[in-house]
Scaffold this active site. Structure first.
Site, PDB file in Angstrom:
ATOM      1  N   LYS A  88      55.529  54.340  40.445  1.00  0.00           N
ATOM      2  CA  LYS A  88      54.949  54.464  39.100  1.00  0.00           C
ATOM      3  C   LYS A  88      53.527  53.926  39.134  1.00  0.00           C
ATOM      4  O   LYS A  88      53.312  52.722  39.205  1.00  0.00           O
ATOM      5  CB  LYS A  88      55.756  53.661  38.073  1.00  0.00           C
ATOM      6  CG  LYS A  88      55.340  54.014  36.652  1.00  0.00           C
ATOM      7  CD  LYS A  88      55.589  52.909  35.653  1.00  0.00           C
ATOM      8  CE  LYS A  88      54.499  51.868  35.655  1.00  0.00           C
ATOM      9  NZ  LYS A  88      53.151  52.355  35.317  1.00  0.00           N
ATOM     10  N   GLU A  98      52.687  41.176  44.451  1.00  0.00           N
ATOM     11  CA  GLU A  98      51.280  40.780  44.614  1.00  0.00           C
ATOM     12  C   GLU A  98      50.752  40.533  43.208  1.00  0.00           C
ATOM     13  O   GLU A  98      50.471  41.485  42.478  1.00  0.00           O
ATOM     14  CB  GLU A  98      50.477  41.894  45.291  1.00  0.00           C
ATOM     15  CG  GLU A  98      50.901  42.218  46.697  1.00  0.00           C
ATOM     16  CD  GLU A  98      50.710  41.070  47.662  1.00  0.00           C
ATOM     17  OE1 GLU A  98      49.988  40.109  47.328  1.00  0.00           O
ATOM     18  OE2 GLU A  98      51.313  41.127  48.740  1.00  0.00           O
ATOM     19  N   CYS A 137      42.144  41.101  42.828  1.00  0.00           N
ATOM     20  CA  CYS A 137      42.810  39.792  42.766  1.00  0.00           C
ATOM     21  C   CYS A 137      42.279  38.836  43.838  1.00  0.00           C
ATOM     22  O   CYS A 137      42.579  37.652  43.803  1.00  0.00           O
ATOM     23  CB  CYS A 137      44.315  39.952  42.860  1.00  0.00           C
ATOM     24  SG  CYS A 137      44.788  41.054  44.174  1.00  0.00           S
ATOM     25  N   GLU A 174      41.846  34.366  35.478  1.00  0.00           N
ATOM     26  CA  GLU A 174      41.339  35.339  36.447  1.00  0.00           C
ATOM     27  C   GLU A 174      40.317  36.213  35.701  1.00  0.00           C
ATOM     28  O   GLU A 174      40.672  36.938  34.765  1.00  0.00           O
ATOM     29  CB  GLU A 174      42.496  36.182  36.977  1.00  0.00           C
ATOM     30  CG  GLU A 174      42.127  37.000  38.174  1.00  0.00           C
ATOM     31  CD  GLU A 174      43.320  37.738  38.783  1.00  0.00           C
ATOM     32  OE1 GLU A 174      44.326  37.946  38.094  1.00  0.00           O
ATOM     33  OE2 GLU A 174      43.203  38.120  39.960  1.00  0.00           O
TER      34      GLU A 174
END
Ligand code: ADP
Length: 491
Positions: free
Chosen positions: A187, A262, A296, A393
């Site tokens: 997906k 992850e 990331c 982040e």
């Protein structure tokens, strides 16, 4: 090139797919629903894509389950041969695929072309690596006994991928799974499904058998829940936000699946007084502004020792001023737009919070005059740990510089986070390099280097940055079961 010509070129190559792929057939959503995919650089609708949910996801799982028996029984050489054809097609269509990435994601087209190579390198690595995936013979514990370890594919894998590297992330997940004999339902992100769908088209052209590679997209929670609830799905592999990752982890407990995650990072870059200024600026720029800071592993907290701080901040500002923001197809552009308005608002709020608490803007610090979601490459100084920008982040083109005095302080600051994905060290002192690399709690450590990921190297995080490793010989483990086989009465 303009977006319209790029779309025309992708269509001519037969790579502009908007339906899901179930059991080798392109399918509309069963109720005919679609969702819109946008070009973030223009705000225009690129495509209406099948908006699928639970029913389609369950049918895709059933197709993958049916295909598992024959796919897993092929020899590794037979599977590798098919995957090699797929690799060759990806390379042959690098131009159209790179353009498609830029159309739906916004990155400069040179980065789009590069992303195709990154994705293809995962496929190439694992179609070779799987040939060296050996079991074991264990010394027997009784004279007439023989003991073995077999490695077997886990079964159907549900893969959920993000929008930041929409083609490479899809290939990074399916390559190890398929190479070792698993079948997959993937997906992609609803923001960027088109490049993954083009990869699916090339899988068909390569002769990957129906049902081995399926793709559904639309209602993410419904599709995710179908993956989690099905006992046929034996592993979930996910790249995305920590919040969604935690939900998937909890959901996977229902049927006790293998999971590889992850999740988010909050990468420190630790710049010591003895760093080489030129090497440091170069390393930081390449990884920070790759994909407009939307990765990331992007350096989030730039920790700079006080002796080098001012010189470094000046050199960095000069380098940042050479960047060119614009549309991904325009000549010389190094930074595209952010993915959407939510990303823009988040960055604005982080910068505003930092400035209101005493941070200073050396360059940038605001929306770009191009409008939409374009944001100026930014350098902030006098950032402190208690500002939101240090614990969040950023996922955007903002460098937040924070001063430190001693090595111990730098290590403490670096480890003061729930995230543990990537960390960077800049120093010319070999002993310091080892000391600090061993002391920091990160799964990926770069020393005097920038963009360090590679298909042959393990990628993954400590702490809340995730579970498992992608790439490298370790990257097969998440898709394999270990079977201990004991033969008695052998002599
Ligand atoms: P981001 O905020 O960077 O978009 P997300 O974690 O929301 O990160 O998205 C990463 C992937 O997870 C996308 O494919 C998205 O559609 C998917 N996703 C989001 N919510 C869910 C959910 N509840 N269940 C399954 N997948 C989800």
């Amino acid at each position: 090139m303009d977006p319209q010509s790029a779309i025309a070129q992708v269509k001519r190559a037969g790579l502009f797919r908007t339906q899901g792929l179930i059991g080798g057939k392109w399918m509309d959503a069963y109720d005919g629903k679609t969702f819109e995919v946008y070009n973030p650089a223009t705000g225009e609708v690129l495509a209406n894509v099948a908006c699928m949910g639970k029913k389609e996801a369950n049918d895709a799982i059933a197709s993958a389950h049916a295909a598992f028996t024959s796919w897993s029984k092929l020899t590794t050489a037979e599977r590798s041969k098919l995957m090699r054809k797929w690799y060759d097609l990806l390379i042959a269509h690098q131009t159209e695929l790179g353009q498609l990435i830029t159309l739906e994601q916004g990155k400069p087209v040179a980065e789009g072309y590069n992303e195709v190579l990154i994705g293809a390198s995962c496929l190439e690595f694992f179609l070779e690596e799987v040939k060296h995936c050996y079991g074991d013979i264990i010394p027997q514990t009784q004279a007439d006994r023989r003991m073995f370890v077999l490695k077997q594919p886990v079964g159907v894998v549900g893969a959920i991928t993000p929008w930041n590297l929409p083609l490479a992330m899809a290939l990074r997940k399916v390559s190890p799974a398929m190479a070792c004999g698993c079948t997959v339902v993937i997906k992609p992100s609803e923001l960027t499904p088109l490049s993954a769908l083009a990869v699916a088209e090339l899988a068909l052209q390569a002769g990957i058998p129906p049902g081995v590679f399926n793709m559904v997209m639309g209602f993410a929670p419904e599709i995710g829940d179908a993956f989690l609830a099905s006992p046929k799905v034996r592993a979930i592999t996910f790249t995305g936000s920590t919040a969604v990752g935690k939900m998937l982890l909890a959901g996977a407990a229902q049927t006790v699946k293998k999971t590889s995650m992850e999740l988010g990072g909050n990468a420190p870059s630790m710049i010591f007084d003895d760093a080489d200024l030129e090497v440091t600026v170069k390393g930081l720029m390449i990884v920070k502004f790759f994909n407009c800071g939307q990765t990331c592993i992007s350096p989030n907290r730039i920790l700079v020792q006080e002796g080098i701080h001012d010189k470094f901040a000046a050199a960095l500002t000069k380098a940042v001023q050479t960047l060119r923001v614009g549309h991904g197809f325009d000549e010389g552009v190094t930074q595209g737009p952010l993915i959407n308005q939510a990303a823009l608002h988040k960055i604005e709020a982080l910068v505003e919070d930092a400035v209101s608490q005493g941070a200073k803007v050396l360059v940038g610090g605001k929306r770009h005059s191009l409008g939409l979601t374009f944001y100026e490459p930014t350098v902030l100084v006098d950032v402190t740990s208690d500002m939101l920008i240090s614990s969040t982040e950023i996922f955007g083109p903002v460098l937040a510089l924070q001063r430190f005095k001693t090595e111990e302080e730098a290590i403490h600051l670096a480890n003061d986070s729930n995230a543990g994905l990537a960390g960077y060290i800049y120093t010319e002192n070999l002993r310091r390099c080892w000391r600090v690399a061993e002391a920091i709690e990160f799964g990926i450590v770069g020393v005097n280097d920038g963009l360090i990921p590679a298909a042959s190297a393990p990628f993954g995080g400590f702490k809340q940055s995730g579970l498992g490793r992608e790439g490298s010989k370790y990257g097969l483990d998440d898709f394999l079961e270990i079977k201990y086989l004991c033969l008695g009465n052998m002599v």
